[in-house]
Design an enzyme around this catalytic site. Sequence first.
Site, short mmCIF file in Angstrom:
data_model
loop_
_atom_site.label_atom_id
_atom_site.label_comp_id
_atom_site.label_asym_id
_atom_site.label_seq_id
_atom_site.Cartn_x
_atom_site.Cartn_y
_atom_site.Cartn_z
N VAL A 234 1.15 3.90 5.58
CA VAL A 234 -0.01 3.14 5.10
C VAL A 234 -0.84 2.63 6.28
O VAL A 234 -2.08 2.66 6.25
CB VAL A 234 0.44 1.97 4.19
CG1 VAL A 234 -0.75 1.14 3.73
CG2 VAL A 234 1.20 2.51 2.98
N ARG B 145 6.98 -0.39 16.40
CA ARG B 145 8.26 -0.26 17.12
C ARG B 145 8.18 0.78 18.23
O ARG B 145 8.83 0.67 19.24
CB ARG B 145 9.34 0.20 16.13
CG ARG B 145 10.03 -0.95 15.55
CD ARG B 145 11.44 -0.59 15.08
NE ARG B 145 11.84 -1.69 14.22
CZ ARG B 145 11.76 -1.68 12.91
NH1 ARG B 145 11.37 -0.60 12.28
NH2 ARG B 145 12.09 -2.73 12.21
N GLY C 40 -0.49 0.75 -5.50
CA GLY C 40 -1.29 1.42 -4.47
C GLY C 40 -2.78 1.09 -4.56
O GLY C 40 -3.19 -0.07 -4.46
N GLY D 69 4.76 11.39 1.50
CA GLY D 69 4.58 9.99 1.93
C GLY D 69 4.54 9.00 0.78
O GLY D 69 4.05 7.88 0.95
N GLU E 269 9.56 5.12 -0.53
CA GLU E 269 9.93 4.05 0.39
C GLU E 269 10.81 4.65 1.50
O GLU E 269 11.35 5.75 1.34
CB GLU E 269 10.74 2.97 -0.35
CG GLU E 269 9.96 2.28 -1.45
CD GLU E 269 8.76 1.53 -0.92
OE1 GLU E 269 8.91 0.67 -0.06
OE2 GLU E 269 7.63 1.84 -1.36
N ASP F 120 12.01 -0.78 -6.86
CA ASP F 120 10.62 -0.91 -6.42
C ASP F 120 9.71 -1.26 -7.61
O ASP F 120 8.83 -2.13 -7.51
CB ASP F 120 10.18 0.41 -5.76
CG ASP F 120 8.72 0.40 -5.36
OD1 ASP F 120 8.38 -0.18 -4.32
OD2 ASP F 120 7.90 0.98 -6.11
N LYS G 203 7.48 -4.81 -8.37
CA LYS G 203 6.06 -4.84 -8.75
C LYS G 203 5.88 -5.53 -10.11
O LYS G 203 4.92 -6.29 -10.30
CB LYS G 203 5.51 -3.41 -8.81
CG LYS G 203 5.48 -2.75 -7.42
CD LYS G 203 5.27 -1.26 -7.51
CE LYS G 203 5.25 -0.60 -6.13
NZ LYS G 203 5.30 0.86 -6.19
#
Length: 428
Positions: free
Chosen positions: A14, A45, A134, A187, A190, A201, A205
Amino acid sequence: MHRCDLGLIGWGTVGGGVTRILAQDGGLLRERCGLDLRLKTIVTRNPSRAREAPAAGAAVTDRLDAILADDAIRTVIHLVGGTAEATEICRACLNAGKNVVTANKAMLALHGDELFQLAADRGLCIAFEAAVAGGIPVIAALRDGLVANHIQAIYAILNGTCNYILSKMESEGRGYREALADAQRLGYAETDPTLDVDGTDTAHKLAILARIAFNGRIPFAAIRTEGIQSITFDDIRSAHTMGCRIKLLAVAQRRSNGLELRVAPTLVPVDHPLASVSANYNGIFIQGHAVGTTLLVGQGAGAMPTASAVLADVVDICTGRYQATANRFTFFTQASPVSLLPENEELTGSYARFLVPDRAGVLAGIATILSKHGVSLLSIHQAAPDREGQAIIEAVTHPHRGGSFLKAVEEIDHSALTVRPTVTLRRL
Ligand code: HSE
């Protein structure tokens, strides 16, 4: 022109969408809202990893302090996954006086109370449009557009990965694993796809949507949650026979005696608008007392759709709109706890697939036990027996109290009426 310096923490899928939009479409935002959005610093990272996404002119570092200690950065785009570290970083941003735009639904579902209170105490915002569905602006729709409604129900497909898997299994006869690998490659999933396929997930939400819709604190752990891991092609074919498709559905339903919240694979009749929401698309069907029914559909996962929602929040904060409107709502800081109805109080339709010996009286026996438990059949189908003389009876029921159906199926399976434990699913 109002200049806004931004920080980005987390440069994954994202994050890549966000930097791409900022690099390519900054002019659109300048023209539309008079905002000069400058991505000043990206914290990731692995700063040296080769990426397709542009850095949009930002300095790239692995030092969080490069954002926290920079007073010019007033708004941070927080795209950190997981819960513990993400919550810690969100707290650090708020404590450093930064507004936060996040896509992290787990963090908000589990730690929203604390984080929103911290933001309110410091006069800051946490904006989270990207956390649910999204690119679909469902948070804004529920919070603003539908504010004058008592929300009666929300039925929603909220996980792009699961919807993609179920759609591919149905349309291309693909195996579950193959479809999951595809969704990961695109993509949608998760970092740990277990959270997608086990329904967690979706439950995160749902907790966020229910919080806004019902203005109450949602006890996340009390949301009954089932995933799609055990859905087989037989289930999909049976659903088709019964005029339905299987969707992983989040359900929030206001009843006279309380609130029902659950996540479960559910048979959705093909003529229901949600049945045609497929691939990585999400759909949210909302019933309000004034608006009637309304349906929002769009891509619920993926870099660019989610980045679209992130930047909508950034614009809201940088123009001051979020501070003037959303921060006035009480759903995260003052809402009182709501109690959820236990499963045996739920009203739900059901589906069952019975494997039975093909002999006289079996169908009557099943119908008798269902009726004894107060379950009324909506439709029933029997396939021709196989070579071993076993037949499949598929049935869907009218809505009934959840517990009664499970008790009836238990009784049927304990009688000599079935030769294998009965497969059950819910039906919308
Ligand atoms: N993994 C999520 C999905 C991404 O598949 O919908 C957006 O939360």
